[in-house]
Design an enzyme around this catalytic site. Structure first.
Site, PDB file in Angstrom:
ATOM      1  N   ASP A  60       0.858  -1.186   0.000  1.00  0.00           N
ATOM      2  CA  ASP A  60       0.000   0.000   0.000  1.00  0.00           C
ATOM      3  C   ASP A  60       0.895   1.238   0.000  1.00  0.00           C
ATOM      4  N   ALA A  83      -0.621   4.815  -8.830  1.00  0.00           N
ATOM      5  CA  ALA A  83      -1.542   4.212  -7.856  1.00  0.00           C
ATOM      6  C   ALA A  83      -2.601   5.224  -7.439  1.00  0.00           C
ATOM      7  N   ALA A  84      -3.848   4.822  -7.554  1.00  0.00           N
ATOM      8  CA  ALA A  84      -4.934   5.735  -7.206  1.00  0.00           C
ATOM      9  C   ALA A  84      -6.255   4.983  -7.218  1.00  0.00           C
ATOM     10  N   GLU A  85      -7.204   5.537  -6.518  1.00  0.00           N
ATOM     11  CA  GLU A  85      -8.604   5.203  -6.774  1.00  0.00           C
ATOM     12  C   GLU A  85      -8.984   6.086  -7.954  1.00  0.00           C
ATOM     13  N   THR A 140      -4.492  13.960 -14.093  1.00  0.00           N
ATOM     14  CA  THR A 140      -5.613  13.897 -15.035  1.00  0.00           C
ATOM     15  C   THR A 140      -6.081  15.296 -15.430  1.00  0.00           C
ATOM     16  N   ASP A 141      -6.679  15.393 -16.611  1.00  0.00           N
ATOM     17  CA  ASP A 141      -7.246  16.685 -17.039  1.00  0.00           C
ATOM     18  C   ASP A 141      -8.444  17.082 -16.175  1.00  0.00           C
ATOM     19  N   GLU A 142      -8.982  16.106 -15.417  1.00  0.00           N
ATOM     20  CA  GLU A 142     -10.190  16.401 -14.636  1.00  0.00           C
ATOM     21  C   GLU A 142      -9.927  17.415 -13.523  1.00  0.00           C
ATOM     22  N   TYR A 165     -13.142  12.498  -6.741  1.00  0.00           N
ATOM     23  CA  TYR A 165     -11.969  11.943  -7.440  1.00  0.00           C
ATOM     24  C   TYR A 165     -11.054  13.055  -7.934  1.00  0.00           C
ATOM     25  N   LYS A 169      -7.184  14.208  -6.841  1.00  0.00           N
ATOM     26  CA  LYS A 169      -6.049  14.264  -7.778  1.00  0.00           C
ATOM     27  C   LYS A 169      -5.459  15.685  -7.803  1.00  0.00           C
ATOM     28  N   ASN A 195      -8.400   7.824 -21.147  1.00  0.00           N
ATOM     29  CA  ASN A 195      -7.701   6.750 -21.869  1.00  0.00           C
ATOM     30  C   ASN A 195      -8.666   5.634 -22.243  1.00  0.00           C
ATOM     31  N   LYS A 204     -15.488   1.639 -16.515  1.00  0.00           N
ATOM     32  CA  LYS A 204     -15.299   2.886 -17.264  1.00  0.00           C
ATOM     33  C   LYS A 204     -16.063   2.785 -18.584  1.00  0.00           C
ATOM     34  N   ASP A 287     -28.615  11.726 -14.498  1.00  0.00           N
ATOM     35  CA  ASP A 287     -27.253  12.197 -14.710  1.00  0.00           C
ATOM     36  C   ASP A 287     -26.387  12.000 -13.464  1.00  0.00           C
ATOM     37  N   HIS A 291     -21.641  16.278 -12.859  1.00  0.00           N
ATOM     38  CA  HIS A 291     -21.070  15.738 -14.097  1.00  0.00           C
ATOM     39  C   HIS A 291     -20.409  16.835 -14.937  1.00  0.00           C
TER      40      HIS A 291
HETATM   41  P1  NAD Z   1      -6.863   1.797 -12.265  1.00  0.00           P
HETATM   42  O1  NAD Z   1      -7.967   2.021 -11.285  1.00  0.00           O
HETATM   43  O2  NAD Z   1      -7.065   0.865 -13.400  1.00  0.00           O
HETATM   44  O3  NAD Z   1      -5.554   1.306 -11.485  1.00  0.00           O
HETATM   45  C1  NAD Z   1      -5.162   1.819 -10.242  1.00  0.00           C
HETATM   46  C2  NAD Z   1      -4.166   0.850  -9.636  1.00  0.00           C
HETATM   47  O4  NAD Z   1      -3.732   1.397  -8.374  1.00  0.00           O
HETATM   48  C3  NAD Z   1      -4.754  -0.528  -9.338  1.00  0.00           C
HETATM   49  O5  NAD Z   1      -3.875  -1.538  -9.795  1.00  0.00           O
HETATM   50  C4  NAD Z   1      -4.872  -0.561  -7.815  1.00  0.00           C
HETATM   51  O6  NAD Z   1      -4.721  -1.864  -7.264  1.00  0.00           O
HETATM   52  C5  NAD Z   1      -3.725   0.352  -7.399  1.00  0.00           C
HETATM   53  N1  NAD Z   1      -3.918   0.952  -6.065  1.00  0.00           N
HETATM   54  C6  NAD Z   1      -5.045   1.533  -5.593  1.00  0.00           C
HETATM   55  N2  NAD Z   1      -4.838   1.954  -4.321  1.00  0.00           N
HETATM   56  C7  NAD Z   1      -3.549   1.637  -4.018  1.00  0.00           C
HETATM   57  C8  NAD Z   1      -2.746   1.836  -2.863  1.00  0.00           C
HETATM   58  N3  NAD Z   1      -3.232   2.430  -1.758  1.00  0.00           N
HETATM   59  N4  NAD Z   1      -1.467   1.395  -2.875  1.00  0.00           N
HETATM   60  C9  NAD Z   1      -0.956   0.769  -3.988  1.00  0.00           C
HETATM   61  N5  NAD Z   1      -1.680   0.547  -5.102  1.00  0.00           N
HETATM   62  C10 NAD Z   1      -2.958   0.996  -5.120  1.00  0.00           C
HETATM   63  O7  NAD Z   1      -6.476   3.244 -12.778  1.00  0.00           O
HETATM   64  P2  NAD Z   1      -5.917   3.714 -14.195  1.00  0.00           P
HETATM   65  O8  NAD Z   1      -7.058   4.032 -15.065  1.00  0.00           O
HETATM   66  O9  NAD Z   1      -4.869   2.776 -14.639  1.00  0.00           O
HETATM   67  O10 NAD Z   1      -5.248   5.113 -13.785  1.00  0.00           O
HETATM   68  C11 NAD Z   1      -3.902   5.157 -13.325  1.00  0.00           C
HETATM   69  C12 NAD Z   1      -3.552   6.586 -12.980  1.00  0.00           C
HETATM   70  O11 NAD Z   1      -3.727   7.414 -14.125  1.00  0.00           O
HETATM   71  C13 NAD Z   1      -4.417   7.182 -11.884  1.00  0.00           C
HETATM   72  O12 NAD Z   1      -3.597   7.957 -11.044  1.00  0.00           O
HETATM   73  C14 NAD Z   1      -5.416   8.060 -12.635  1.00  0.00           C
HETATM   74  O13 NAD Z   1      -5.815   9.146 -11.846  1.00  0.00           O
HETATM   75  C15 NAD Z   1      -4.572   8.503 -13.813  1.00  0.00           C
HETATM   76  N6  NAD Z   1      -5.336   8.807 -15.043  1.00  0.00           N
HETATM   77  C16 NAD Z   1      -6.231   7.910 -15.536  1.00  0.00           C
HETATM   78  C17 NAD Z   1      -6.905   8.199 -16.721  1.00  0.00           C
HETATM   79  C18 NAD Z   1      -7.889   7.230 -17.332  1.00  0.00           C
HETATM   80  O14 NAD Z   1      -8.558   7.554 -18.301  1.00  0.00           O
HETATM   81  N7  NAD Z   1      -7.997   6.000 -16.843  1.00  0.00           N
HETATM   82  C19 NAD Z   1      -6.674   9.407 -17.382  1.00  0.00           C
HETATM   83  C20 NAD Z   1      -5.737  10.308 -16.837  1.00  0.00           C
HETATM   84  C21 NAD Z   1      -5.072   9.985 -15.673  1.00  0.00           C
HETATM   85  P1  TYD Z   2     -15.787   7.392 -17.236  1.00  0.00           P
HETATM   86  O1  TYD Z   2     -15.290   6.310 -18.133  1.00  0.00           O
HETATM   87  O2  TYD Z   2     -16.315   7.013 -15.880  1.00  0.00           O
HETATM   88  O3  TYD Z   2     -14.627   8.458 -17.125  1.00  0.00           O
HETATM   89  P2  TYD Z   2     -14.655   9.964 -16.479  1.00  0.00           P
HETATM   90  O4  TYD Z   2     -15.890  10.137 -15.695  1.00  0.00           O
HETATM   91  O5  TYD Z   2     -13.432   9.939 -15.637  1.00  0.00           O
HETATM   92  O6  TYD Z   2     -14.557  10.881 -17.651  1.00  0.00           O
HETATM   93  O7  TYD Z   2     -16.939   8.165 -17.987  1.00  0.00           O
HETATM   94  C1  TYD Z   2     -16.715   8.770 -19.246  1.00  0.00           C
HETATM   95  C2  TYD Z   2     -17.974   9.540 -19.603  1.00  0.00           C
HETATM   96  O8  TYD Z   2     -19.031   8.592 -19.824  1.00  0.00           O
HETATM   97  C3  TYD Z   2     -18.477  10.453 -18.500  1.00  0.00           C
HETATM   98  O9  TYD Z   2     -19.044  11.605 -19.110  1.00  0.00           O
HETATM   99  C4  TYD Z   2     -19.552   9.643 -17.806  1.00  0.00           C
HETATM  100  C5  TYD Z   2     -20.140   8.822 -18.937  1.00  0.00           C
HETATM  101  N1  TYD Z   2     -20.647   7.498 -18.582  1.00  0.00           N
HETATM  102  C6  TYD Z   2     -21.936   7.128 -18.979  1.00  0.00           C
HETATM  103  O10 TYD Z   2     -22.685   7.911 -19.597  1.00  0.00           O
HETATM  104  N2  TYD Z   2     -22.380   5.863 -18.671  1.00  0.00           N
HETATM  105  C7  TYD Z   2     -21.594   4.981 -17.989  1.00  0.00           C
HETATM  106  O11 TYD Z   2     -22.047   3.850 -17.701  1.00  0.00           O
HETATM  107  C8  TYD Z   2     -20.260   5.367 -17.596  1.00  0.00           C
HETATM  108  C9  TYD Z   2     -19.375   4.431 -16.832  1.00  0.00           C
HETATM  109  C10 TYD Z   2     -19.838   6.644 -17.921  1.00  0.00           C
END
Ligand code: NAD
Ligand code: TYD
Length: 350
Positions: A60, A83-85, A140-142, A165, A169, A195, A204, A287, A291
């Site tokens: 962790d 690593a992140a939620e 993230t861009d968020e 979230y 971040k 991504n 997602k 919604d 959002h």
């Molecule tokens: P993901 O949820 O698929 O993976 C997160 C990983 O972190 C998991 O393997 C989980 O087990 C691990 N983790 C969670 N809590 C932990 C802890 N306390 N200690 C160690 N490991 C832990 O996420 P992802 O989509 O691969 O995103 C990875 C990173 O990229 C994140 O920081 C996210 O904010 C960032 N990001 C994601 C996106 C996207 O579209 N997915 C876009 C931009 C940035």
């Molecule tokens: P998501 O993949 O959760 O990424 P983020 O919220 O980080 O952008 O969602 C992408 C977009 O899709 C967001 O506008 C929320 C929408 N969405 C739906 O409309 N239905 C769904 O079931 C999910 C998971 C997301």
């Protein structure tokens, strides 16, 4: 960059990154630290199990003693913190873990790195950083909040996160920045758009659409479905991070995006078409609270200053991704356990 600590390397982006980096840097040692939450899965890494320059440790990032031990054992000189939620909907239902993992976890990593790298605040004004030592925060861009119909996110914009979230971040970004300003920690922050690609957990949007199509389940479209995201293939995100690790100027933030804005409903219809499913699977639902309407990345800084460009077009990337899910139905069934569906049922009254 000889001893790289990748955190969260069993998740979606992290596992793609680890697999790329051990090939690109065969002389480096890659240590992957992941807690293996619901989102982390060693199946994502089975191709590289036992690889000569790769070690996995289940831990962790909030556990300071363990992180200290790992830094000492492997003499880590580079950190890439994935690593992140990471799921907005979960952060609405259970915000607390987002704050502890995303903020405190990042601070623990910074603190251990600072001690281990003997970061000296007195050096910071002459930028006298030790060669090859860097902390890269994957953000993230968020963190910028939401855009209206026009405009794009640039690195200098104020942060206005709207979900627990994105607020967590943004907080982590500010702590990383503060360690740079106060102590001279050599950092970069990357802020990437949404991504898509292989190994994304089907909570997602894109893998959820594919999973539901394949199981003839309704696809929940939040609100009017006209929210816009700027989609980037995961491999392009990984190559951007690798570019910033090598060439990023210490202290700088880089936006990462591929100029590929799409409304959610457009993505849903595209995947239905590719999979030969009817529009009757679409279900407009309540919604998401708070959002964000539109995200769009201005990637001028990374493309002009560091020479990074995305390789995938959305058309080829999405087809490749759909095919990957079709070829890996066992993986999908293995990671889905009904738990995540409860979130949607609770939140969106499905
Ligand atoms: P993901 O949820 O698929 O993976 C997160 C990983 O972190 C998991 O393997 C989980 O087990 C691990 N983790 C969670 N809590 C932990 C802890 N306390 N200690 C160690 N490991 C832990 O996420 P992802 O989509 O691969 O995103 C990875 C990173 O990229 C994140 O920081 C996210 O904010 C960032 N990001 C994601 C996106 C996207 O579209 N997915 C876009 C931009 C940035
Ligand atoms: P998501 O993949 O959760 O990424 P983020 O919220 O980080 O952008 O969602 C992408 C977009 O899709 C967001 O506008 C929320 C929408 N969405 C739906 O409309 N239905 C769904 O079931 C999910 C998971 C997301």
């Amino acid at each position: 960059m000889k001893k790289i600590l990748v955190t969260g390397g069993a998740g979606f982006i992290g596992s793609n990154f680890v697999k790329e980096i051990i090939q690109t840097y065969p002389q480096s040692e890659v240590v992957n630290v992941d807690l293996l939450t619901y989102a982390g899965n060693l199946e994502n890494l089975k191709d590289i199990e036992g690889h000569h320059n790769y070690t996995f440790i289940r831990a962790d990032i909030r556990n300071k003693d363990k992180i200290e031990e790992i830094f000492a054992q492997f003499e880590i000189d580079t950190v890439v913190n994935f690593a992140a939620e990471s799921h907005v909907d979960r952060s609405i239902v259970e915000p607390e873990i987002f704050l502890t993992t995303n903020i405190i976890g990042t601070q623990v990593l910074l603190d251990v790195a600072k001690r281990h790298w003997k970061i000296n605040p007195d050096d910071k004004y002459c930028r006298n950083y030790r060669d090859g030592v860097k902390f890269l925060q994957v953000s993230t861009d968020e963190v910028y909040g939401a855009l209206g119909k026009t405009g794009m996110f640039v690195e200098t914009m104020p942060l206005e996160p709207n979900s627990p979230y994105s607020a967590s971040k943004a907080s982590a970004d500010l702590i990383v920045r503060a360690y740079h300003e106060t102590f001279g920690m050599p950092i970069n922050i990357t802020r990437c758009s949404n991504n898509y690609g292989s190994y994304q957990f089907p909570e997602k949007l894109i893998p959820l659409i594919i999973y539901n199509c394949l199981n003839s389940k309704h696809i929940p479209v939040y609100g009017d479905g006209m929210q816009v995201r700027d989609w980037l293939h995961v491999k392009d995100h990984c190559s951007a991070i690798e570019t910033v690790l090598r060439k990023g100027r210490v202290g700088e933030i880089y936006n990462v995006g591929g100029n590929n804005e799409r409304a959610n409903i457009e993505i849903v219809k595209l995947i239905l078409d590719v999979l030969g499913k009817g529009k009757d699977l679409i279900r407009f639902v309540k919604d998401r609270p708070g959002h964000d309407r539109r995200y769009a990345i201005d990637n001028t800084k990374i493309t002009t200053q560091l020479g990074w460009t995305p390789k995938y077009t959305f058309e080829e990337g999405i087809k490749e991704t759909i095919n990957w899910y079709l070829d890996n139905l066992d993986w999908v069934e293995g990671v889905v356990n009904g738990d995540y569906l409860t979130y949607y049922q609770q939140m969106y009254e499905l």
